[in-house]
Design an enzyme around this catalytic site. Structure first.
Site, mmCIF file in Angstrom:
data_model
loop_
_atom_site.group_PDB
_atom_site.id
_atom_site.type_symbol
_atom_site.label_atom_id
_atom_site.label_comp_id
_atom_site.label_asym_id
_atom_site.label_seq_id
_atom_site.Cartn_x
_atom_site.Cartn_y
_atom_site.Cartn_z
ATOM 1 N N ASP A 13 0.809 -1.223 0.000
ATOM 2 C CA ASP A 13 0.000 0.000 0.000
ATOM 3 C C ASP A 13 0.841 1.271 0.000
ATOM 4 O O ASP A 13 0.429 2.308 0.526
ATOM 5 C CB ASP A 13 -0.962 0.008 1.210
ATOM 6 C CG ASP A 13 -1.873 -1.193 1.219
ATOM 7 O OD1 ASP A 13 -2.221 -1.667 0.111
ATOM 8 O OD2 ASP A 13 -2.227 -1.663 2.304
ATOM 9 N N LYS A 16 1.778 2.158 -5.171
ATOM 10 C CA LYS A 16 2.310 1.626 -6.432
ATOM 11 C C LYS A 16 1.389 1.945 -7.611
ATOM 12 O O LYS A 16 1.846 2.361 -8.675
ATOM 13 C CB LYS A 16 2.487 0.095 -6.311
ATOM 14 C CG LYS A 16 3.481 -0.303 -5.223
ATOM 15 C CD LYS A 16 3.544 -1.800 -5.025
ATOM 16 C CE LYS A 16 2.318 -2.381 -4.366
ATOM 17 N NZ LYS A 16 2.090 -1.997 -2.978
ATOM 18 N N GLY A 40 -4.621 -4.165 -3.841
ATOM 19 C CA GLY A 40 -5.602 -3.119 -4.113
ATOM 20 C C GLY A 40 -4.818 -1.877 -4.478
ATOM 21 O O GLY A 40 -4.208 -1.259 -3.612
ATOM 22 N N HIS A 41 -4.753 -1.569 -5.764
ATOM 23 C CA HIS A 41 -3.939 -0.447 -6.232
ATOM 24 C C HIS A 41 -4.856 0.708 -6.635
ATOM 25 O O HIS A 41 -5.651 0.581 -7.575
ATOM 26 C CB HIS A 41 -3.059 -0.886 -7.414
ATOM 27 C CG HIS A 41 -2.023 -1.907 -7.022
ATOM 28 N ND1 HIS A 41 -1.141 -2.469 -7.902
ATOM 29 C CD2 HIS A 41 -1.727 -2.451 -5.809
ATOM 30 C CE1 HIS A 41 -0.354 -3.319 -7.252
ATOM 31 N NE2 HIS A 41 -0.702 -3.327 -5.987
ATOM 32 N N GLN A 221 1.985 -5.987 -3.317
ATOM 33 C CA GLN A 221 2.434 -6.102 -1.917
ATOM 34 C C GLN A 221 3.722 -5.297 -1.716
ATOM 35 O O GLN A 221 3.895 -4.294 -2.378
ATOM 36 C CB GLN A 221 2.611 -7.576 -1.504
ATOM 37 C CG GLN A 221 1.298 -8.357 -1.404
ATOM 38 C CD GLN A 221 0.731 -8.808 -2.729
ATOM 39 O OE1 GLN A 221 1.398 -9.468 -3.485
ATOM 40 N NE2 GLN A 221 -0.505 -8.454 -3.008
HETATM 41 P P1 GDP Z 1 -0.802 0.424 -3.561
HETATM 42 O O1 GDP Z 1 -1.422 -0.853 -3.115
HETATM 43 O O2 GDP Z 1 0.674 0.446 -3.345
HETATM 44 O O3 GDP Z 1 -1.149 0.798 -4.975
HETATM 45 O O4 GDP Z 1 -1.401 1.552 -2.613
HETATM 46 P P2 GDP Z 1 -2.943 1.712 -2.145
HETATM 47 O O5 GDP Z 1 -3.744 2.181 -3.287
HETATM 48 O O6 GDP Z 1 -3.403 0.483 -1.452
HETATM 49 O O7 GDP Z 1 -2.791 2.796 -1.016
HETATM 50 C C1 GDP Z 1 -2.259 4.072 -1.257
HETATM 51 C C2 GDP Z 1 -3.319 5.107 -0.856
HETATM 52 O O8 GDP Z 1 -2.704 6.378 -0.740
HETATM 53 C C3 GDP Z 1 -4.407 5.273 -1.885
HETATM 54 O O9 GDP Z 1 -5.594 5.616 -1.235
HETATM 55 C C4 GDP Z 1 -3.908 6.442 -2.741
HETATM 56 O O10 GDP Z 1 -4.961 7.153 -3.371
HETATM 57 C C5 GDP Z 1 -3.245 7.292 -1.692
HETATM 58 N N1 GDP Z 1 -2.097 8.092 -2.127
HETATM 59 C C6 GDP Z 1 -1.134 7.755 -3.027
HETATM 60 N N2 GDP Z 1 -0.166 8.699 -3.052
HETATM 61 C C7 GDP Z 1 -0.501 9.629 -2.150
HETATM 62 C C8 GDP Z 1 0.112 10.832 -1.684
HETATM 63 O O11 GDP Z 1 1.196 11.215 -2.107
HETATM 64 N N3 GDP Z 1 -0.545 11.535 -0.710
HETATM 65 C C9 GDP Z 1 -1.738 11.133 -0.197
HETATM 66 N N4 GDP Z 1 -2.286 11.867 0.751
HETATM 67 N N5 GDP Z 1 -2.347 10.006 -0.610
HETATM 68 C C10 GDP Z 1 -1.728 9.252 -1.562
HETATM 69 P P1 IMO Z 2 -0.952 -4.113 -2.287
HETATM 70 O O1 IMO Z 2 -0.486 -4.645 -3.632
HETATM 71 C C1 IMO Z 2 -0.994 -4.630 2.046
HETATM 72 C C2 IMO Z 2 -1.013 -8.757 3.533
HETATM 73 C C3 IMO Z 2 -2.271 -9.233 4.254
HETATM 74 C C4 IMO Z 2 -1.664 -10.236 5.226
HETATM 75 C C5 IMO Z 2 -0.551 -10.866 4.398
HETATM 76 C C6 IMO Z 2 -0.929 -12.199 3.751
HETATM 77 O O2 IMO Z 2 -2.241 -3.377 -2.339
HETATM 78 O O3 IMO Z 2 0.167 -3.358 -1.636
HETATM 79 P P2 IMO Z 2 -2.467 -12.822 1.652
HETATM 80 O O4 IMO Z 2 -3.910 -12.571 1.392
HETATM 81 O O5 IMO Z 2 -1.540 -12.261 0.623
HETATM 82 O O6 IMO Z 2 -2.165 -14.271 1.921
HETATM 83 O O7 IMO Z 2 -2.164 -12.048 3.046
HETATM 84 O O8 IMO Z 2 -0.218 -9.931 3.395
HETATM 85 N N1 IMO Z 2 -1.244 -8.203 2.175
HETATM 86 C C7 IMO Z 2 -1.190 -6.905 1.879
HETATM 87 N N2 IMO Z 2 -1.017 -5.819 2.681
HETATM 88 N N3 IMO Z 2 -1.122 -4.478 0.710
HETATM 89 C C8 IMO Z 2 -1.268 -5.546 -0.090
HETATM 90 O O9 IMO Z 2 -1.254 -5.451 -1.453
HETATM 91 C C9 IMO Z 2 -1.363 -6.826 0.489
HETATM 92 N N4 IMO Z 2 -1.536 -8.076 0.000
HETATM 93 C C10 IMO Z 2 -1.445 -8.910 1.045
HETATM 94 O O10 IMO Z 2 -2.915 -8.165 4.913
HETATM 95 O O11 IMO Z 2 -1.065 -9.553 6.301
HETATM 96 MG MG MG Z 3 -2.920 -1.526 -1.818
#
Ligand code: GDP
Ligand code: IMO
Ligand code: MG
Length: 423
Positions: A13, A16, A40-41, A221
């Site tokens: 998270d 990416k 979840g991107h 991840q």
């Molecule tokens: P990913 O899994 O690595 O793609 O990241 P996620 O989407 O799960 O989580 C990143 C969260 O931070 C999302 O809600 C984005 O919209 C938000 N986000 C990304 N970059 C920034 C930033 O520079 N500032 C803020 N405030 N939010 C951001």
């Molecule tokens: P993105 O790509 C954050 C965590 C789960 C759990 C562990 C194992 O959005 O960054 P799994 O379902 O993979 O067997 O769970 O890994 N986990 C993540 N945490 N971002 C993710 O993906 C994750 N994908 C798995 O919460 O701790």
């Molecule tokens: Mg994510």
């Protein structure tokens, strides 16, 4: 040509999806190499927000080719829901999404097994996303898996055999479940999948490189969730590190170019497992609220803490990171001071490397730096950065011995600043 790889350096998270979307105009192809719908991107642009799970984040910028590689595990029913939602919002993908025949299928019984294993673990559960990731990769490694290419020949018999095997395990665990609806949707997903380009993606990727096309590989991840190097057993079941791009796409190591490592200006973790810099106080809560740190798919509360430079140095080493991308520093805008963990204290001894076990007795050693007290979300170029923020960036670069090339100052595509530092 070489591929560039973009991956998370923390516990996932990091942002990416946002940065892959921002960088996509510089590439011809975007390819996912591991993970599955546990990801979840999030992407935001033009007032819209999208969350991608199995589909690469290059799908929104022009008609770029997107590839789901062999290292990915695919749930056909979740894939169908995701793809149909994209098509309905005006983003057709059938012609430009290529799916590896060697990617493993997540079966309905894999999802049920995931829940059953977690229940059996009780208090020591991993806190998985419940998407069947662990059981699917387990079947892959134990040579019992079904792959996307299997749907093309004699699929029913193969599915029935795999399902029967899983049912036996579930019976031995005394786990009660109802598969009817799950299976119905899954079978619809299998039919839907047949409409896509199902390919030997290792050939696709290497041929594209030969033709001079540029490729960005998108990790899921983060490094601290890597099955070998993460905080085992609280990890996911794939290699999230850069080497995963080689095995997950069929690329030779000499084909890797730049490795973009993404980090937040703080740290989050969702699910169970050790987290040395976790904050249990008001500061942690403030970061969670300001950063909207709730799971992109599950809505689960993310645990928050200060940035951990010991873990980041380890992640940079494992991945061969050439460029850093700093995310979400805007979340810390209001803080008088910010902290960074520069070493761990274990049994009174200070260490600056990442140890075998961080499960217990790790005390972070912090450096405290002046906050920048400026609204970073409005910044459009690095020339506008306040002095304290520049000092913070220089501190990180020095500690991590890697240049920060991109600073993200908000969730929107436009809130991204490229730094023109010398190579
Ligand atoms: P990913 O899994 O690595 O793609 O990241 P996620 O989407 O799960 O989580 C990143 C969260 O931070 C999302 O809600 C984005 O919209 C938000 N986000 C990304 N970059 C920034 C930033 O520079 N500032 C803020 N405030 N939010 C951001
Ligand atoms: P993105 O790509 C954050 C965590 C789960 C759990 C562990 C194992 O959005 O960054 P799994 O379902 O993979 O067997 O769970 O890994 N986990 C993540 N945490 N971002 C993710 O993906 C994750 N994908 C798995 O919460 O701790
Ligand atoms: Mg994510």
């Amino acid at each position: 040509m070489k591929v560039d790889v973009l991956l998370g350096l923390q516990w996932g998270d990091e942002g990416k999806g946002k940065v892959v979307d921002v960088l996509t105009p510089h590439y011809d192809v975007v390819a996912r190499f591991q993970g599955g719908p546990n990801a979840g991107h999030t992407l935001e642009f033009e007032g819209q927000k999208y969350v991608l799970r199995s589909i690469p984040s290059g799908i929104f910028q022009g008609d770029k080719v997107n590839i789901i590689g062999n290292g990915v595990v695919l749930d056909p029913s979740l894939f169908k829901a995701e793809a149909e939602a994209l098509e309905a919002s005006g983003h057709p993908l059938k012609e430009r999404l290529y799916i590896s025949k060697k990617a493993h299928l997540i079966l309905p019984t894999h999802r049920i097994l995931d829940a059953a294993y977690e229940a059996a673990k009780g208090a020591s559960k991993v806190g998985t996303t419940g998407k069947g990731i662990g059981p699917t990769y387990t079947d892959k490694v134990s040579r019992n898996g079904l792959r996307v290419g299997d749907i093309l020949h004699n699929f029913e018999a193969k599915y029935a055999a795999a399902k029967a095997r899983h049912e036996q395990i579930l019976k031995s665990l005394n786990y009660e479940y109802d598969i009817t609806e799950l299976e119905k949707q899954w079978m619809e997903g299998i039919d839907y999948l047949r409409q896509f380009h199902l390919v030997d993606s290792e050939h696709t990727v290497n041929n594209l490189l030969k033709e001079g096309k540029s490729i960005l590989c998108e990790g899921a991840q983060g490094t601290m969730l890597d099955v070998d190097f993460g905080s085992y057993p609280f990890v996911t079941s794939s290699n999230t590190i850069c080497a995963g791009a080689c095995t997950g796409l069929g690329l030779g190591p000499n084909k890797i170019g730049d490795v973009f490592g993404i980090m937040k200006a703080y740290c989050t973790r969702v699910g169970a497992g050790p987290f040395p810099t976790e904050l249990f106080d008001e500061t942690g809560k403030t970061i969670r609220d300001l950063g909207h740190e709730y799971g992109a798919v599950t809505g689960r509360e993310r645990r928050c803490g200060w940035v951990d430079l010991v873990a980041l140095r380890y992640a940079i080493m494992l991945n061969g990171v050439t460029k850093l991308i700093l995310m979400k520093s805007d979340v810390l805008d209001g803080f008088d001071t910010v902290k960074a963990c520069v070493a761990y204290k274990i049994n009174g001894e200070e260490i600056d490397y990442f140890p075998f076990d961080i499960n217990e007795g790790v005390e972070p050693v912090y450096v405290e730096l002046p906050g920048w007290k400026t609204d970073m979300t409005k910044m459009t170029s690095e020339d506008e950065f306040p002095e304290e923020f520049n000092a913070y960036i220089s501190f990180l670069e020095e500690q991590l011995e890697t240049p920060i090339k991109i600073v993200s100052v908000g969730p929107d595509r436009a809130q991204t600043i490229v730094r023109y530092t010398e190579e």
